[in-house]
Design a protein around this motif. Structure first.
Motif, PDB file in Angstrom:
ATOM      1  N   PRO A  92      52.572-135.380  54.708  1.00  0.00           N
ATOM      2  CA  PRO A  92      51.135-135.206  54.586  1.00  0.00           C
ATOM      3  C   PRO A  92      50.851-135.429  56.050  1.00  0.00           C
ATOM      4  O   PRO A  92      49.961-134.716  57.030  1.00  0.00           O
ATOM      5  CB  PRO A  92      50.427-135.588  53.437  1.00  0.00           C
ATOM      6  N   LEU A  93      50.295-136.514  56.004  1.00  0.00           N
ATOM      7  CA  LEU A  93      49.130-136.933  57.661  1.00  0.00           C
ATOM      8  C   LEU A  93      50.307-136.158  58.244  1.00  0.00           C
ATOM      9  O   LEU A  93      49.339-135.317  59.490  1.00  0.00           O
ATOM     10  CB  LEU A  93      49.587-138.261  57.481  1.00  0.00           C
ATOM     11  N   SER A  94      51.623-136.317  58.985  1.00  0.00           N
ATOM     12  CA  SER A  94      52.321-135.764  59.958  1.00  0.00           C
ATOM     13  C   SER A  94      51.709-134.394  60.054  1.00  0.00           C
ATOM     14  O   SER A  94      51.108-133.430  61.556  1.00  0.00           O
ATOM     15  CB  SER A  94      54.030-135.647  59.743  1.00  0.00           C
ATOM     16  N   SER A  95      51.399-133.713  59.497  1.00  0.00           N
ATOM     17  CA  SER A  95      51.332-131.947  59.220  1.00  0.00           C
ATOM     18  C   SER A  95      49.941-131.895  59.114  1.00  0.00           C
ATOM     19  O   SER A  95      49.924-130.757  60.118  1.00  0.00           O
ATOM     20  CB  SER A  95      51.756-131.584  57.172  1.00  0.00           C
ATOM     21  N   LYS A  96      49.386-132.695  58.907  1.00  0.00           N
ATOM     22  CA  LYS A  96      48.311-132.515  58.591  1.00  0.00           C
ATOM     23  C   LYS A  96      47.049-132.716  60.353  1.00  0.00           C
ATOM     24  O   LYS A  96      46.616-131.385  60.801  1.00  0.00           O
ATOM     25  CB  LYS A  96      47.367-133.811  57.940  1.00  0.00           C
ATOM     26  N   GLU A  97      48.346-133.905  61.300  1.00  0.00           N
ATOM     27  CA  GLU A  97      47.560-133.514  62.582  1.00  0.00           C
ATOM     28  C   GLU A  97      48.709-132.760  63.775  1.00  0.00           C
ATOM     29  O   GLU A  97      48.083-132.552  64.498  1.00  0.00           O
ATOM     30  CB  GLU A  97      48.504-134.982  62.730  1.00  0.00           C
ATOM     31  N   ALA A  98      49.580-131.769  62.697  1.00  0.00           N
ATOM     32  CA  ALA A  98      49.590-131.048  63.289  1.00  0.00           C
ATOM     33  C   ALA A  98      49.307-129.506  63.722  1.00  0.00           C
ATOM     34  O   ALA A  98      49.452-129.266  64.705  1.00  0.00           O
ATOM     35  CB  ALA A  98      51.122-131.058  63.353  1.00  0.00           C
ATOM     36  N   LEU A  99      49.233-129.353  62.429  1.00  0.00           N
ATOM     37  CA  LEU A  99      48.179-127.886  62.709  1.00  0.00           C
ATOM     38  C   LEU A  99      46.351-128.363  62.632  1.00  0.00           C
ATOM     39  O   LEU A  99      45.605-127.353  62.354  1.00  0.00           O
ATOM     40  CB  LEU A  99      47.978-127.841  60.766  1.00  0.00           C
ATOM     41  N   LYS A 100      46.211-129.545  63.207  1.00  0.00           N
ATOM     42  CA  LYS A 100      44.232-129.581  63.336  1.00  0.00           C
ATOM     43  C   LYS A 100      44.103-128.672  63.738  1.00  0.00           C
ATOM     44  O   LYS A 100      42.953-128.375  63.674  1.00  0.00           O
ATOM     45  CB  LYS A 100      44.496-131.323  64.081  1.00  0.00           C
ATOM     46  N   TYR A 101      44.341-128.386  65.096  1.00  0.00           N
ATOM     47  CA  TYR A 101      43.803-126.625  65.739  1.00  0.00           C
ATOM     48  C   TYR A 101      44.436-125.913  65.125  1.00  0.00           C
ATOM     49  O   TYR A 101      44.311-124.764  66.465  1.00  0.00           O
ATOM     50  CB  TYR A 101      43.523-127.058  67.366  1.00  0.00           C
TER      51      TYR A 101
END
Length: 85
Positions: free
Chosen positions: A74-83
């Motif tokens: 989840p952390l990786s996905s959240k950061e990847a899709l942040k913008y």
């Protein structure tokens, strides 16, 4: 080093293309992210998200497709899709 016992080496492998923009080797980036996607290490998860987020500024569609299909933490996905909407 692809799968070192040293977490910092693994992190460097994931992050080394930061700033390459349109010259990013997407296949190589995605390969390294997949190799480490199950890591419980915070700094690895964050590095995956950071590398993908930066590449997403150049190719958001490709990054979104990769994230949706790669079962990242989840952390990786959240950061990847942040913008990326």
């Amino acid at each position: 080093m692809l799968n070192s016992d040293n977490m910092w080496f693994n992190r460097a492998v994931i992050l080394f293309q930061l700033g390459y923009k349109e010259k990013t080797d997407a296949e190589l980036l995605f390969f390294h992210c997949l190799q480490h996607r199950i890591s419980e290490e915070f700094f690895i998860q964050k590095a995956i998200g950071w590398a993908l987020r930066e590449f997403g500024k150049t190719n958001p569609t490709l990054v979104k497709i990769f994230v949706v299909n790669s079962n990242l933490k989840p952390l990786s996905s959240k950061e990847a899709l942040k913008y990326i909407s």
